[in-house]
Enzyme design. Structure first.
Site, mmCIF file in Angstrom:
data_model
loop_
_atom_site.group_PDB
_atom_site.id
_atom_site.type_symbol
_atom_site.label_atom_id
_atom_site.label_comp_id
_atom_site.label_asym_id
_atom_site.label_seq_id
_atom_site.Cartn_x
_atom_site.Cartn_y
_atom_site.Cartn_z
ATOM 1 N N GLU A 193 0.815 -1.220 0.000
ATOM 2 C CA GLU A 193 0.000 0.000 0.000
ATOM 3 C C GLU A 193 0.850 1.273 0.000
ATOM 4 O OE1 GLU A 193 -2.843 -0.285 3.224
ATOM 5 O OE2 GLU A 193 -4.182 -1.481 2.002
ATOM 6 N N CYS A 196 6.272 13.589 0.710
ATOM 7 C CA CYS A 196 7.220 13.880 1.785
ATOM 8 C C CYS A 196 7.878 15.228 1.480
ATOM 9 C CB CYS A 196 8.219 12.733 1.823
ATOM 10 S SG CYS A 196 9.712 13.035 2.775
ATOM 11 N N CYS A 220 11.095 16.369 2.770
ATOM 12 C CA CYS A 220 12.457 16.416 3.312
ATOM 13 C C CYS A 220 13.429 17.008 2.285
ATOM 14 C CB CYS A 220 12.892 15.017 3.731
ATOM 15 S SG CYS A 220 13.223 13.930 2.335
ATOM 16 N N GLU A 251 -6.238 -7.999 -0.189
ATOM 17 C CA GLU A 251 -6.685 -8.040 1.211
ATOM 18 C C GLU A 251 -8.198 -7.824 1.224
ATOM 19 O OE1 GLU A 251 -4.569 -5.257 3.672
ATOM 20 O OE2 GLU A 251 -2.624 -5.910 2.928
ATOM 21 N N GLN A 268 -4.254 -5.828 17.145
ATOM 22 C CA GLN A 268 -4.812 -6.915 17.952
ATOM 23 C C GLN A 268 -6.340 -6.986 17.846
ATOM 24 O OE1 GLN A 268 -3.224 -6.532 21.950
ATOM 25 N NE2 GLN A 268 -1.204 -6.011 21.128
HETATM 26 C C1 GAL Z 1 -4.327 -2.620 5.215
HETATM 27 C C2 GAL Z 1 -2.851 -2.994 5.306
HETATM 28 C C3 GAL Z 1 -2.636 -4.210 6.172
HETATM 29 C C4 GAL Z 1 -3.416 -4.102 7.454
HETATM 30 C C5 GAL Z 1 -4.864 -3.885 7.117
HETATM 31 C C6 GAL Z 1 -5.755 -3.825 8.328
HETATM 32 O O1 GAL Z 1 -4.504 -1.306 4.804
HETATM 33 O O2 GAL Z 1 -2.324 -3.252 4.031
HETATM 34 O O3 GAL Z 1 -1.270 -4.370 6.445
HETATM 35 O O4 GAL Z 1 -2.910 -3.047 8.198
HETATM 36 O O5 GAL Z 1 -4.997 -2.676 6.427
HETATM 37 O O6 GAL Z 1 -7.096 -3.659 7.938
#
Ligand code: GAL
Length: 686
Positions: free
Chosen positions: A159, A168, A170, A329, A378
């Site tokens: 991401e 950034c 800098c 994801e 967590q």
């Molecule tokens: C995404 C990220 C993951 C994790 C996830 C949690 O944006 O790529 O590493 O943090 O969110 O929902």
């Protein structure tokens, strides 16, 4: 379909079926747990396991001392269970020793605050040192896995730009920005002229004095900002290319992808996508609803997310590289990062997987396998609970995997829309900070037009401005704010050759240097047959915002233009107030096609009315009346999905014999799949 992906899928499963995947962090668990985890993944129907994106300190605990044996053991177990591994480069989390050794790799915020080590994404894309370190670790990992038959491809980093880390400020960035401008403009006087630096004494005498646009008393020069935004996106593309080149050098059979995000417009996904085999994206539908201001949250959004936005991102990332796309994801259940947590609706994790597949997705990979007991996340669920027992998402993922097998969706061709919508990152950046329309958010304006198309069951490719329009019958171009002759000529050729074009307010206001064209819509004025005489912006509905179109009255908001037609016919007029009777919408036939200019930000009904006429002009099949709210239909090679993201059931007129999943009544937060076309259906609220 991309050849590499096709062969990967075939090799992976011995069939070309759609797949389920999962993100796994073996480094969080004792080794004696790995085998039972991996066995349970295989039982669930999972075929791809993604790993390694944050594991640099395990790969290289001390400078130059590498350890990948642990991951090799995990990969072997995955192979033994008939699955495939997708590895990630670990560059999103440079370890402590590396940051201590090279503190200059850290990012700096606009106000000068340095971003310290301790979470993730703390590195600057323009640090030459970090680029060298990247090349070193990626080469080392790629070489170690190059001959491993279980590893089929890589995700670069993780991401790019999440947590506001794309831009950034800098010293590395200032220097690199100066060099980027030198390359672009050649001599500094060309830069001065293109930007217009006589305003407020902003003349530059040399590229060496260029700085990143840090904190100032009031607005920055818009031309400097636009180039800075181009530069930052461009440099991430370079950085990604560096990684992709190293990976391909090690094994040219590997695919290379990157996981893009929801509502993330600082990085041009089409540009980065040109160096990828396919794009992936990360889907957290209720997460985004939970992050909205409370007054904008609906119960349905909190349970299932925003249907149109999810669909829009599928259509964007399907086209960001050469298709198809993956969900790298997929939200597995409740999540930790928004201000509040809600439990997704029953079956949501299955519904989201179907949604992606209907839009052309090849693999839906859930994040994460197992809820984590350590670290920052967590309170993020996994397919399995922290104790290893199945959680809600596990059942949904297995359910979806079974259905995909039955539907043989992976054997179906990609969606093949006859309508394209141009999404233009540069126009978005130019509109980010301008006078006269602080609420004019390009992405929301784009979504208004996109949603109107989807509301009539029309499939849409979301494409860049330089796409090949000849493949489409209708093209919509919302607010193409930054416009040059080349783009205008391509759109004109599309219309002359028989295409139906819709373009909207604020198109062609700016030159590529982000100065005003003398009149809008700039180089498109000839084609449109009208210019913009005047405009006003509205933060509220205090002033009159009514237009008449085709005999009916409609409301608009945010932005309205008074048009001055020469060759175009006036088809919509302002009603009431100081602009009463002035043209707001024009239409013109040109060659074999036609162009419609919509000079306001339409409400839903007006967007629907105008879009329907544009579809009809292009001969694009569409529903006779719009779908109910929170319902969409998506077609992929003979199969059509009806998605109900609403809290109440809806009724379709589908004959039982055509239905392959579900029923003619689509319950709340559920779906029906049938054999037939997206326009073979009517859907009504129950
Ligand atoms: C995404 C990220 C993951 C994790 C996830 C949690 O944006 O790529 O590493 O943090 O969110 O929902």
């Amino acid at each position: 379909m991309n050849e590499k992906t096709e062969s990967v899928n075939t090799a992976a499963c011995g069939k070309t079926s759609m797949s389920i995947g999962v993100c796994y962090f073996p480094e969080h668990w004792p080794e004696d747990r790995w085998e039972s985890d991996i066995e349970a993944m295989a039982d669930c129907g999972i075929e791809y396991v993604r790993m390694g994106e944050f594991a640099w300190s395990r790969f290289e605990p001390e400078p130059g001392q590498y350890d990948t044996a642990w991951l090799e053991r995990v990969v072997d177990l995955i192979g033994d269970h008939g699955m495939k591994a997708v590895l990630c480069t670990p560059t999103a989390t440079p370890p402590k020793w590396l940051v201590d050794r090279y503190p200059e790799i850290r990012q700096t915020e606009r106000d000068g605050t340095v971003r310290e080590w301790g979470s993730r994404r703390h590195y600057c894309f323009n640090s030459e040192t970090y680029r060298q370190e990247t090349e070193r670790i990626v080469t080392e990992l790629a070489d170690r896995f190059a001959q491993n038959p279980t590893v089929v491809g890589w995700q670069t980093d993780n991401e790019y730009g999440v947590h506001g880390t794309l831009r950034c400020y800098c010293d590395n960035c200032s220097a690199a920005f100066g060099e980027w401008l030198r390359e672009k403009y050649g001599d500094v006087e060309t830069l001065n002229e293109t930007w217009g630096t006589d305003f407020w004494s902003q003349h530059h005498t040399s590229f060496d004095e260029i700085e990143a646009p840090g904190h100032t008393p009031t607005d920055h020069h818009p031309s400097r900002l636009l180039d800075y935004y181009r530069f930052t996106s461009d440099r991430v593309r370079d950085y990604n290319r560096l990684q992709a080149d190293v990976l391909r050098e090690a094994n040219e059979e590997w695919f290379v992808t990157h996981n893009f995000m929801f509502d993330f417009t600082e990085l041009d996904a089409f540009d980065v996508g040109s160096d990828l085999d396919f794009a992936s994206w990360d889907v957290y539908p209720t997460g985004f609803a939970q992050s909205k201001p409370e007054s904008e949250q609906t119960a349905a959004d909190l349970r299932i997310g925003d249907l149109a936005q999810t669909a829009l991102h599928h259509d964007l990332y399907r086209n960001a590289a050469d298709g198809p796309f993956w969900i790298m994801e997929q939200q597995p259940g409740s999540i930790n990062w928004p201000p509040t947590t809600s439990q997704p609706a029953e079956g949501a994790m299955r519904l989201w997987a179907h949604h992606a597949v209907a839009h052309g997705c090849d693999v839906v990979s859930y994040f994460r396998w197992r809820r984590c007991q350590q670290g920052q996340e967590q309170y993020h669920s996994g397919l399995r609970r922290a104790d290893g027992a199945p959680d809600r998402g596990y059942h949904d993922a297995a359910w979806a995997a079974d259905e995909f097998e039955e539907l043989a969706v992976g054997e179906r061709a990609q969606p093949d829309p006859s309508v394209a919508a141009v999404f233009d990152y540069e126009s978005h950046w130019a509109l980010e900070k301008v006078d006269m329309g602080p609420t004019f958010d390009y992405a929301s304006h784009f979504a208004t037009v996109y949603e109107a198309l989807r509301g009539r069951s029309v499939g849409v490719d979301i494409v860049p401005r330089d796409a090949d329009f000849r493949a489409y019958d209708a093209v919509v171009v919302p607010a193409l704010h930054v416009l040059d002759d080349e783009a205008a000529d391509r759109l004109a050729a599309f219309v002359r050759d028989g295409g139906s074009l819709l373009t909207t307010a604020r198109t062609g206001e700016k030159t590529p240097g982000n100065q005003l064209h003398p009149t809008a819509p700039g180089p498109l004025a000839d084609l449109v047959g009208a210019t913009v005489d005047n405009h006003e912006s509205h933060a509220t509905d205090t002033l009159e915002t009514t237009v008449e179109y085709d005999g009916d009255t409609f409301e608009y908001h945010t932005w309205g233009e008074w048009l001055s037609p020469d060759a175009a016919a006036v088809v919509g007029k302002h009603r009431g107030g100081v602009g009463d009777g002035r043209p707001a919408i024009t239409h013109r036939s040109v060659g074999d096609g036609s162009v419609t200019y919509l000079g306001v930000w339409p409400d839903e009904a007006l967007a629907d009315a105008v879009v329907t006429d544009v579809l009809a002009a292009g001969g694009v099949e569409h529903l006779d009346s719009p779908l109910p709210d929170r319902v969409q239909v998506a077609e992929r090679d003979g199969l059509t999905w009806v998605f109900n993201y609403g809290a109440h059931a809806v009724e379709t007129d589908l004959p039982a014999g055509d239905i392959v999943v579900g029923d003619a009544t689509v319950p709340a937060y559920d779906l029906t799949v049938f054999e037939g076309a997206a326009t073979d259906i009517t859907v009504e609220e129950s």
